[in-house]
Design a protein around this motif. Structure first.
Motif, PDB file in Angstrom:
ATOM      1  N   GLN A  33      -7.212  -0.833   6.121  1.00  0.00           N
ATOM      2  CA  GLN A  33      -6.825   0.570   5.972  1.00  0.00           C
ATOM      3  C   GLN A  33      -6.277   0.845   4.576  1.00  0.00           C
ATOM      4  O   GLN A  33      -6.560   1.885   3.973  1.00  0.00           O
ATOM      5  N   HIS A  34      -5.514  -0.091   4.026  1.00  0.00           N
ATOM      6  CA  HIS A  34      -4.987   0.082   2.667  1.00  0.00           C
ATOM      7  C   HIS A  34      -6.126   0.127   1.643  1.00  0.00           C
ATOM      8  O   HIS A  34      -6.098   0.929   0.704  1.00  0.00           O
ATOM      9  N   ILE A  35      -7.127  -0.720   1.827  1.00  0.00           N
ATOM     10  CA  ILE A  35      -8.256  -0.741   0.888  1.00  0.00           C
ATOM     11  C   ILE A  35      -9.015   0.581   0.940  1.00  0.00           C
ATOM     12  O   ILE A  35      -9.365   1.169  -0.088  1.00  0.00           O
ATOM     13  N   LEU A  36      -9.268   1.060   2.139  1.00  0.00           N
ATOM     14  CA  LEU A  36     -10.002   2.317   2.286  1.00  0.00           C
ATOM     15  C   LEU A  36      -9.220   3.475   1.672  1.00  0.00           C
ATOM     16  O   LEU A  36      -9.805   4.411   1.117  1.00  0.00           O
ATOM     17  N   THR A  37      -7.898   3.415   1.781  1.00  0.00           N
ATOM     18  CA  THR A  37      -7.067   4.507   1.273  1.00  0.00           C
ATOM     19  C   THR A  37      -7.147   4.631  -0.246  1.00  0.00           C
ATOM     20  O   THR A  37      -7.184   5.734  -0.785  1.00  0.00           O
ATOM     21  N   MET A  38      -7.194   3.501  -0.929  1.00  0.00           N
ATOM     22  CA  MET A  38      -7.123   3.553  -2.387  1.00  0.00           C
ATOM     23  C   MET A  38      -8.463   3.381  -3.077  1.00  0.00           C
ATOM     24  O   MET A  38      -8.548   3.458  -4.293  1.00  0.00           O
ATOM     25  N   TYR A  39      -9.537   3.163  -2.294  1.00  0.00           N
ATOM     26  CA  TYR A  39     -10.813   2.805  -2.895  1.00  0.00           C
ATOM     27  C   TYR A  39     -11.343   3.900  -3.822  1.00  0.00           C
ATOM     28  O   TYR A  39     -11.817   3.616  -4.929  1.00  0.00           O
ATOM     29  N   GLY A 154       3.619  13.516  -5.415  1.00  0.00           N
ATOM     30  CA  GLY A 154       2.846  14.114  -4.326  1.00  0.00           C
ATOM     31  C   GLY A 154       2.116  15.372  -4.759  1.00  0.00           C
ATOM     32  O   GLY A 154       0.948  15.584  -4.411  1.00  0.00           O
ATOM     33  N   ILE A 155       2.805  16.224  -5.530  1.00  0.00           N
ATOM     34  CA  ILE A 155       2.202  17.481  -5.977  1.00  0.00           C
ATOM     35  C   ILE A 155       0.989  17.224  -6.865  1.00  0.00           C
ATOM     36  O   ILE A 155      -0.065  17.862  -6.722  1.00  0.00           O
ATOM     37  N   THR A 156       1.125  16.270  -7.802  1.00  0.00           N
ATOM     38  CA  THR A 156       0.032  16.020  -8.744  1.00  0.00           C
ATOM     39  C   THR A 156      -1.186  15.399  -8.066  1.00  0.00           C
ATOM     40  O   THR A 156      -2.295  15.472  -8.606  1.00  0.00           O
ATOM     41  N   LEU A 157      -0.999  14.803  -6.901  1.00  0.00           N
ATOM     42  CA  LEU A 157      -2.125  14.188  -6.202  1.00  0.00           C
ATOM     43  C   LEU A 157      -2.866  15.162  -5.294  1.00  0.00           C
ATOM     44  O   LEU A 157      -3.988  14.875  -4.871  1.00  0.00           O
ATOM     45  N   VAL A 158      -2.258  16.293  -4.997  1.00  0.00           N
ATOM     46  CA  VAL A 158      -2.938  17.275  -4.140  1.00  0.00           C
ATOM     47  C   VAL A 158      -4.271  17.727  -4.741  1.00  0.00           C
ATOM     48  O   VAL A 158      -5.277  17.828  -4.028  1.00  0.00           O
ATOM     49  N   PRO A 159      -4.350  18.019  -6.068  1.00  0.00           N
ATOM     50  CA  PRO A 159      -5.658  18.373  -6.640  1.00  0.00           C
ATOM     51  C   PRO A 159      -6.704  17.277  -6.474  1.00  0.00           C
ATOM     52  O   PRO A 159      -7.898  17.568  -6.366  1.00  0.00           O
ATOM     53  N   VAL A 160      -6.270  15.999  -6.457  1.00  0.00           N
ATOM     54  CA  VAL A 160      -7.215  14.907  -6.234  1.00  0.00           C
ATOM     55  C   VAL A 160      -7.808  15.012  -4.836  1.00  0.00           C
ATOM     56  O   VAL A 160      -9.031  14.896  -4.646  1.00  0.00           O
ATOM     57  N   ALA A 161      -6.944  15.232  -3.842  1.00  0.00           N
ATOM     58  CA  ALA A 161      -7.429  15.382  -2.469  1.00  0.00           C
ATOM     59  C   ALA A 161      -8.361  16.590  -2.354  1.00  0.00           C
ATOM     60  O   ALA A 161      -9.389  16.536  -1.666  1.00  0.00           O
ATOM     61  N   ALA A 162      -8.014  17.686  -3.048  1.00  0.00           N
ATOM     62  CA  ALA A 162      -8.856  18.879  -3.006  1.00  0.00           C
ATOM     63  C   ALA A 162     -10.218  18.618  -3.646  1.00  0.00           C
ATOM     64  O   ALA A 162     -11.258  19.031  -3.124  1.00  0.00           O
ATOM     65  N   SER A 163     -10.226  17.911  -4.801  1.00  0.00           N
ATOM     66  CA  SER A 163     -11.484  17.591  -5.476  1.00  0.00           C
ATOM     67  C   SER A 163     -12.353  16.682  -4.610  1.00  0.00           C
ATOM     68  O   SER A 163     -13.566  16.893  -4.499  1.00  0.00           O
ATOM     69  N   TRP A 164     -11.737  15.669  -4.001  1.00  0.00           N
ATOM     70  CA  TRP A 164     -12.498  14.795  -3.099  1.00  0.00           C
ATOM     71  C   TRP A 164     -13.091  15.596  -1.950  1.00  0.00           C
ATOM     72  O   TRP A 164     -14.237  15.383  -1.561  1.00  0.00           O
ATOM     73  N   SER A 165     -12.310  16.517  -1.411  1.00  0.00           N
ATOM     74  CA  SER A 165     -12.784  17.322  -0.278  1.00  0.00           C
ATOM     75  C   SER A 165     -13.973  18.189  -0.663  1.00  0.00           C
ATOM     76  O   SER A 165     -14.829  18.498   0.176  1.00  0.00           O
ATOM     77  N   THR A 308      -5.860  -1.345 -17.524  1.00  0.00           N
ATOM     78  CA  THR A 308      -4.446  -1.438 -17.153  1.00  0.00           C
ATOM     79  C   THR A 308      -4.256  -1.211 -15.658  1.00  0.00           C
ATOM     80  O   THR A 308      -4.907  -0.370 -15.050  1.00  0.00           O
ATOM     81  N   GLN A 309      -3.303  -1.955 -15.082  1.00  0.00           N
ATOM     82  CA  GLN A 309      -3.031  -1.896 -13.654  1.00  0.00           C
ATOM     83  C   GLN A 309      -1.694  -1.193 -13.395  1.00  0.00           C
ATOM     84  O   GLN A 309      -0.772  -1.267 -14.201  1.00  0.00           O
ATOM     85  N   THR A 310      -1.622  -0.522 -12.252  1.00  0.00           N
ATOM     86  CA  THR A 310      -0.378   0.124 -11.844  1.00  0.00           C
ATOM     87  C   THR A 310      -0.366   0.250 -10.339  1.00  0.00           C
ATOM     88  O   THR A 310      -1.382   0.058  -9.668  1.00  0.00           O
ATOM     89  N   ALA A 311       0.800   0.575  -9.783  1.00  0.00           N
ATOM     90  CA  ALA A 311       0.917   0.752  -8.337  1.00  0.00           C
ATOM     91  C   ALA A 311       0.247   2.055  -7.913  1.00  0.00           C
ATOM     92  O   ALA A 311       0.347   3.065  -8.611  1.00  0.00           O
ATOM     93  N   PHE A 312      -0.423   2.027  -6.768  1.00  0.00           N
ATOM     94  CA  PHE A 312      -1.111   3.210  -6.253  1.00  0.00           C
ATOM     95  C   PHE A 312      -0.197   3.948  -5.281  1.00  0.00           C
ATOM     96  O   PHE A 312       0.154   3.425  -4.220  1.00  0.00           O
ATOM     97  N   VAL A 313       0.168   5.175  -5.649  1.00  0.00           N
ATOM     98  CA  VAL A 313       1.144   5.915  -4.865  1.00  0.00           C
ATOM     99  C   VAL A 313       0.585   6.356  -3.519  1.00  0.00           C
ATOM    100  O   VAL A 313       1.331   6.543  -2.549  1.00  0.00           O
ATOM    101  N   GLN A 314      -0.756   6.539  -3.407  1.00  0.00           N
ATOM    102  CA  GLN A 314      -1.297   6.966  -2.122  1.00  0.00           C
ATOM    103  C   GLN A 314      -1.043   5.940  -1.031  1.00  0.00           C
ATOM    104  O   GLN A 314      -0.915   6.285   0.149  1.00  0.00           O
ATOM    105  N   THR A 368       2.586  13.357   2.396  1.00  0.00           N
ATOM    106  CA  THR A 368       3.685  12.526   2.877  1.00  0.00           C
ATOM    107  C   THR A 368       4.551  12.047   1.715  1.00  0.00           C
ATOM    108  O   THR A 368       5.784  11.977   1.834  1.00  0.00           O
ATOM    109  N   VAL A 369       3.922  11.712   0.592  1.00  0.00           N
ATOM    110  CA  VAL A 369       4.691  11.321  -0.591  1.00  0.00           C
ATOM    111  C   VAL A 369       5.572  12.483  -1.041  1.00  0.00           C
ATOM    112  O   VAL A 369       6.761  12.314  -1.356  1.00  0.00           O
ATOM    113  N   MET A 370       5.000  13.679  -1.057  1.00  0.00           N
ATOM    114  CA  MET A 370       5.759  14.860  -1.446  1.00  0.00           C
ATOM    115  C   MET A 370       6.953  15.072  -0.510  1.00  0.00           C
ATOM    116  O   MET A 370       8.071  15.360  -0.943  1.00  0.00           O
TER     117      MET A 370
END
Length: 520
Positions: A33-39, A154-165, A308-314, A368-370
């Motif tokens: 589930q974690h892999i699918l979330t960040m893929y 959380g706010i900055t990631l909402v456009p990502v979810a909208a674009s994916w949708s 470069t690597q970083t933690a994935f907030v999703q 949820t992050v927001m």
């Protein structure tokens, strides 16, 4: 008797929420589930860079596989940990979005991918060396700062979810079509229904089950194509320095060093956000360990053709939704990602999942992050008004890159690198204002108190004093009663009241039961 009981008590005191071990089956499912979330976010950066560099499909596939391989290594290093390296928290690592603008700039100026790789290696080594000093600023991250940053994430990631949708690619046919949005809506509805009516098991797997359900619906309606999954090699080992030896140019290294500092700030915010979700105790040493893992994996990434690597907030949002806090789940997910990097056929299966499906799940994850940030802001003392101004200005700064992407176009390039990210904009604003409005004021009050000879004076409120009993004492940061037993801390007033009610009702009758209730 006391000698035989003390090791048990010591073990119980050392038990952390993130050290929970689940059964093999549950661990595998939650790891997937974690892999699918960040893929979707993981493969976005190599796709953008490959397009800008004009690479063919085979080279693009190599970059995607490299992102999986290195991301898996970084995730395992972060979650499992080595001595002084790795936060040992359920943090999923992947290619950072922050460096895209800098990498594209290096490519556009003729530096080539070799210069990009060289600048990442040198800047990451710099980040590794300064990690302990960077982590000591933990006291400058009170709830007014962390709450503003987490909410902005959380706010900055909402456009990502909208674009994916909408389909994920503005140039692709059907982008923004009702069919894509309907597919995202079906997935979102599945998450909501499973969370509400799925029971203890399905509610925790709501994201994964909803993604599978949405993919099946997409396949049935012709929106998902798995016909090319078998194309290409089934096994492909990483090819070190596929693009040749890295080159080192001072301008590219300086620009990438700024990116690294921004990444460190974002990773620190993600660690703090995850500590809010898991209830883990975080100090500057543990943050430094997490940053070292970030920087070490970033320095190694160019060897295997990644960035470069970083933690994935999703994935922080996923932990909040599922309540699965085990770092071993994420460590296993890192192993799976490494395997995906070596087995392109499996990666192609996951890549065939339509982005609208991921977008529907993304609304829940990012929201949820927001919500976690808003909950942190609820703990802020707004009396006097300055904290209210800090929150207001920080959130506004964080929104600027979202509502006006060209706002910093006329500024020097280094300004755009830092402030084109809403997360780093909010972080800088919150940290600077908190320092001037709160830290300096507190230092001034402390200095005045020392001048009057009142240094060391403290006072407890009636509620705090009433909670203490005769014989209670603090030892190594833990509150112990007269018998040496640890008194657990609730992470919030809501949790305290809930546990208190269960104690009064006779549901919790032992210290172990209270600990488990707080960890749940």
């Amino acid at each position: 008797m006391s000698s035989s009981a003390s090791p048990v008590l010591s073990h119980e005191r050392d038990l952390r929420p993130e050290d929970e071990r689940l059964g093999a089956g549950r661990t595998v499912v939650y790891a997937v589930q974690h892999i699918l979330t960040m893929y979707g976010g993981l493969i976005a950066v190599p796709l953008v860079v490959s397009s800008a560099a004009g690479y063919d499909a085979a080279t693009t596939a190599l970059l995607v596989a490299a992102a999986l391989f290195v991301g898996g290594f970084a995730t395992f290093l972060q979650a499992w940990g080595l001595p002084r390296i790795g936060s040992q928290l359920p943090l999923v690592q992947g290619v950072s979005f922050t460096g895209i603008a800098t990498m594209l700039s290096v490519l556009a100026t003729g530096g080539g991918i070799q210069s990009v790789m060289g600048s990442i290696m040198v800047a990451s080594v710099f980040g590794f060396l300064v990690a302990p000093f960077f982590a000591r600023v933990l006291r400058f991250f009170p709830p007014v700062v962390t709450g503003s940053i987490i909410t902005t994430i959380g706010i900055t990631l909402v456009p990502v979810a909208a674009s994916w949708s909408m389909g994920g690619d503005e140039k692709a046919p059907g982008y923004g079509s009702l069919g894509n949005i309907a597919l995202a809506a079906v997935t979102l509805l599945a998450v909501l229904l499973l969370s509400k009516f799925g029971g203890a098991v399905l509610s925790r797997l709501a994201i994964l089950v909803a993604i599978v359900f949405g993919t099946v619906v997409a396949w049935a309606t012709g929106a998902a194509d798995f016909s090319h999954v078998g194309d290409g090699p089934w096994v492909a080992l990483p090819s070190p320095f596929h693009f040749g030896a890295p080159t080192f140019h001072l301008a590219a290294i300086a620009a990438m060093a700024i990116v690294i500092l921004v990444n460190m700030a974002e990773t620190t915010a993600d660690i703090l956000a995850l500590s809010e979700v898991t209830g883990s105790r975080i100090d500057s040493a543990r943050i430094a360990d997490g940053l070292r893992a970030d920087m070490l994996s970033s320095a190694v990434a160019p060897v295997f053709n990644s960035f470069t690597q970083t933690a994935f907030v999703q994935n922080v949002g996923l932990v909040a939704i599922t309540k699965v806090k085990s770092r071993y789940v994420v460590a296993l997910g890192g192993v799976f990602m490494v395997l995906l990097g070596m087995l392109p056929v499996l990666g192609r299966v996951i890549a065939a999942i339509p982005l609208p499906v991921m977008g529907g799940a993304g609304f829940v994850l990012f929201g949820t992050v927001m919500s976690s940030g808003i909950r942190t802001l609820a703990r802020v003392d707004y009396r006097g008004g300055m904290n209210l101004i800090i929150v207001a200005v920080s959130l506004s700064f964080g929104m600027v890159p979202i509502v006006a992407p060209d706002f910093y176009a006329a500024f020097p390039s280094w300004v755009g690198i830092i402030f084109s990210s809403g997360i780093s904009s909010a972080a800088v604003a919150a940290l600077v204002m908190n320092f001037f409005f709160n830290e300096l004021s507190a230092h001034k009050r402390s200095t005045e108190a020392m001048g009057m000879g009142t240094v060391g004076l403290r006072v407890l409120s009636p509620r705090e004093a009433g909670a203490l009993q005769d014989g209670d004492q603090f030892v190594d940061g833990r509150l112990l009663d007269a018998q040496g037993r640890e008194i657990p801390f609730a992470s919030s007033q809501e949790q305290y009241e809930s546990v208190r009610e269960r104690i009064n009702a006779g549901e919790l009758t032992s210290l172990d039961e209270i600990r488990r209730a707080i960890v749940e």
